[in-house]
Design an enzyme around this catalytic site. Sequence first.
Site, mmCIF file in Angstrom:
data_model
loop_
_atom_site.group_PDB
_atom_site.id
_atom_site.type_symbol
_atom_site.label_atom_id
_atom_site.label_comp_id
_atom_site.label_asym_id
_atom_site.label_seq_id
_atom_site.Cartn_x
_atom_site.Cartn_y
_atom_site.Cartn_z
ATOM 1 N N GLU A 95 1.939 -11.653 5.776
ATOM 2 C CA GLU A 95 0.564 -11.049 6.433
ATOM 3 C C GLU A 95 1.081 -11.252 7.784
ATOM 4 O OE1 GLU A 95 -1.482 -9.139 5.359
ATOM 5 O OE2 GLU A 95 -2.145 -9.942 3.301
ATOM 6 N N HIS A 139 3.056 -6.965 4.573
ATOM 7 C CA HIS A 139 1.599 -6.539 5.077
ATOM 8 C C HIS A 139 1.202 -6.902 6.360
ATOM 9 C CE1 HIS A 139 -0.009 -5.719 0.729
ATOM 10 N NE2 HIS A 139 1.191 -6.383 0.362
ATOM 11 N N GLU A 146 -2.035 0.561 8.133
ATOM 12 C CA GLU A 146 -1.288 -0.587 7.764
ATOM 13 C C GLU A 146 -0.089 -0.194 6.753
ATOM 14 O OE1 GLU A 146 -1.191 -4.423 4.565
ATOM 15 O OE2 GLU A 146 -3.158 -3.570 4.939
ATOM 16 N N HIS A 167 0.817 -1.276 0.087
ATOM 17 C CA HIS A 167 -0.137 0.003 -0.178
ATOM 18 C C HIS A 167 0.838 1.287 0.101
ATOM 19 C CE1 HIS A 167 -3.285 -2.950 0.777
ATOM 20 N NE2 HIS A 167 -2.493 -3.230 1.762
#
Length: 293
Positions: free
Chosen positions: A256, A178, A123, A86
Amino acid sequence: MLDSTPSGRPSRAVRALALLALAALWTTACSAPGGAPNGDPTAAPPLPGPEDGEGGGDGADGGEDSSAPRGDGPLGDRVVVIDPGHNGGNADAPSEINAQVPAGNGEKACDTVGAESVNGYAEHEFNWDLSLLVKERLEADGVTVILTREDNEGVGPCVDERAEIGNENEADAALSIHADGGPESGRGFHLITPGEIPGLTEEIVEPSALLAEDIRREYLEGGDVPYADYLADEGLDERTDLGGLNLSTVPKVFLEAGNMRNPEDAALLEDPEWRERAADAIARGMAAYLMRG
């Protein structure tokens, strides 16, 4: 965050020695019959310790520039791309991040905004913080580390561009960092690996699985986070719908690191001292993988 380091933590040189020593011990065990999980015969013999632990750069200049000189540490001939998921400007650029781009087996949105903890820790900020810490540790062992974005204020890059950065730089490995936005009741980490897509991912499926196993092992031990209990299988999830994996020609996985919507996981993800330990674990896993070949 690099400026949140507690006073008195070990120097980069000491950390470099520690990371390589642990990775060397593991690869030595793998080389012995029955010494590693599944008796992995592919592990490489350990590399010698670094003569100079200050082999890397200063930690924060990323992007697609691959002109940085090779490091002087024991992994000085390796190139790693770290992809902080992101970006901080995505939320203010909906038309850009919603644009459809190639994803290998179809098209997907350029990028997404990402998750957020109940306390408002985004995040994209977590991904950036942790990526810089991992970069610092790998550079201390001589690795040339390239980030897919230069800061946490921009937009994107799109998922196909993120994959292309690893491809263009012929990275030995690529890691996308992430944190998940799963159900509040679920916690834990998992790694996403590429599934086989004819004509796209055949060459990277196996080495990517090895990369995931190395990072999973070290992160489980050093990150104090269990395997995800709401998806994946013992921390591993194979997928064919992610453009960042489908379009990669180099071994690549997504980590993750925890579930931002779970209170226990979020408390760790928000803790700067925990992020230091998590970065140590991730770097050890990456070093172990790089020492295989």
